[in-house]
Design an enzyme around this catalytic site. Structure first.
Site, PDB file in Angstrom:
ATOM      1  N   GLU A   1       0.814  -1.222   0.000  1.00 14.47           N
ATOM      2  CA  GLU A   1       0.000   0.000   0.000  1.00 14.47           C
ATOM      3  C   GLU A   1       0.849   1.275   0.000  1.00 14.47           C
ATOM      4  OE1 GLU A   1      -3.875  -1.935   2.306  1.00 14.47           O
ATOM      5  OE2 GLU A   1      -2.674  -0.412   3.332  1.00 14.47           O
TER       6      GLU A   1
ATOM      7  N   GLU B   1      -4.714  -8.914   0.421  1.00 12.94           N
ATOM      8  CA  GLU B   1      -5.443  -8.717   1.679  1.00 12.94           C
ATOM      9  C   GLU B   1      -6.931  -8.622   1.399  1.00 12.94           C
ATOM     10  OE1 GLU B   1      -4.385  -5.405   4.176  1.00 12.94           O
ATOM     11  OE2 GLU B   1      -2.234  -5.742   3.919  1.00 12.94           O
TER      12      GLU B   1
END
Length: 472
Positions: free
Chosen positions: A169, A367
């Site tokens: 991220e 995720e």
């Protein structure tokens, strides 16, 4: 009830990160990460004061946790190496042998127990020293230090690790700090935000270049968190708002990482609003020639936007929300604990986009999961958390993902967040995500939840039982 077959080579694993699990045992005072710095300077915003200091104590209990991975049947586990701890002298890139040996032991223990390690080089763990001295990822010098750190890691573990990722991220830290100014050190600076975005894309390209030049075995990629974006309506003004949101928060990393270039529309907006990043033609060429092998995508919930209706305050710095407002879908299904909409179709829609717009590059879900508060409420007489809501959440998202695979998406796996309950930024242990419970009142002892047994059966049977099948 319908049964969906899971392809034999489809990964069903779980993920965590270094800073969210390790704790501070063995960490030297000079080895704080950005996260540690934030925690020390702004501890009151972390739920009940829990943070990275103790986390789940994986540093001391990794053997126990890896044994639980084996019990569940995980074949893959994704985590990170803490850059701030791996190096003891950031300028000269001197390895901390104590921490490096710990990582050696973790990798060896995973392999011994039949669990494939998937390693990320940075999961918000930029050294605090580099953040304070150079402005973190705003500095090209930090980019070069990151490449040197990556080289040390590859030299040490490249013989055993075959799945590498530069960032997890990469957009998040600077978005919270410099765009929205909701995290330490709270500085709203959109131009700095964009420089961080560019420098991280450049760092990924440079590490990919290093990896390929050294001819390491395996694949290297990046883990992104695209915000699957839906316009409020089919009206052009709403569609335009969604397109601009997508440019700033999704394509800003998807395009350089996979296509090797930035969208012209985004660059025009950066110039228009005087937030263009500093770059050289050589850097753009490096990005163009060193795209990733594989992409991990973190998907949790949809983002819905509409055209801006309120007037913009021209006295404040530019923010992409100049062009949009967030939209809450009436009647939406919610996870009330996290405040996130539940919309499993994001899996299918993002998969089709990867197939149609990004060359069907190899990718996987890095995720996905469900955070729930006060899970102890759902314990049965044996003390096992009956997290049927998590089982339903995983099953519905996996169903849409498998449907995408059936339609030709080059998706190679699903990684659940998270293996155990762990610390999250600010929320700490408030919302629990794990297959494995961490009991904070009892020495952080571990216990499998109902979902862990369900997940184990899913891995073994390679079959998903679909109860509600609204896919057409």
């Amino acid at each position: 009830m319908k049964t969906m077959k899971i392809p034999e080579d489809f990964i069903i694993g779980a993920a965590s990160s270094a800073w969210q699990t390790e704790g501070w045992d063995g960490k030297k005072d000079t080895q704080d990460s950005y996260i540690d710095l934030w925690f020390k300077n702004n501890r009151h915003v972390w739920h009940n004061g829990y943070g990275p200091a103790f986390a789940t104590d994986f540093y001391n209990r990794y053997k126990e946790d890896i044994h639980l991975m084996k019990d569940i049947g995980l074949t893959h586990f994704r985590t990170s190496i803490n850059w701030s701890r791996f190096i003891i002298d950031y300028e000269n890139v001197t390895v901390d042998e104590e921490y490096a040996s710990y990582i050696d032991n973790v990798i060896n223990e995973l392999i011994k127990n039949g669990v494939e390690p998937m390693i990320c080089l940075e999961h918000y763990e930029i050294p605090a020293k580099l953040f304070e001295e150079y402005g973190g990822w705003g500095s090209k010098h930090v980019v070069n230090l990151f490449v040197k750190y990556a080289e040390k890691v590859f030299e040490r573990y490249g013989d055993r690790v075959k799945h590498w990722f530069t960032f997890n991220e990469p957009i998040v830290v600077q978005t919270r700090v410099y765009l929205d100014a909701i995290r330490y050190p709270f500085e709203q600076n959109t131009k700095k935000w964009m420089q961080w975005n560019f420098n991280k894309a450049l760092a990924t390209a440079k590490v990919v270049q290093l990896f390929n030049n050294k001819d390491y075995k395996g694949k290297i990629g990046v883990i992104l968190n695209p915000e699957v974006t839906y316009a409020r309506s089919s009206a052009q003004h709403d569609m335009d708002a969604a397109k601009i949101y997508d440019l700033f928060f999704n394509r800003v990393f998807l395009d350089p990482s996979i296509k090797g270039e930035y969208p012209r529309e985004l660059l025009d907006l950066l110039i228009k609003h005087n937030i263009m990043f500093e770059y050289t033609e050589e850097e753009l060429l490096t990005i163009k020639e060193n795209t990733v092998d594989v992409v991990g995508l973190n998907l949790y919930f949809p983002h819905r936007v509409k055209a801006r209706s309120a007037s913009w305050n021209e006295n404040i710095p530019f923010h992409p929300s100049y062009y949009y407002e967030m939209f809450e879908l009436p009647g939406r299904r919610m996870n009330p604990h996290r405040g996130w909409e539940i919309y499993p179709r994001i899996m299918f829609d993002m998969a089709m986009r990867m197939m149609n717009e990004y060359g069907n590059i190899e990718w996987f879900i890095a995720e996905n999961g469900m955070g729930v508060e006060n899970e102890y409420r759902f314990k049965n007489e044996e003390g096992t958390i009956q997290d049927d809501y998590r089982i339903e959440f995983i099953g519905e998202h996996l169903k849409w993902l498998l449907k995408a695979v059936q339609n030709g998406a080059n998706c190679k796996g699903f990684m659940l967040w998270a293996f155990t309950d762990n610390v999250s930024p600010m929320n700490a242990f408030k919302n629990r995500y794990g297959l494995v419970e961490i009991n904070l009142e009892d020495g952080r002892n571990r216990k499998l939840k109902k979902s862990a047994h369900w997940y184990s059966n899913l891995i073994e049977s390679k079959e998903l039982q679909v109860i509600k099948d609204e896919i057409k």
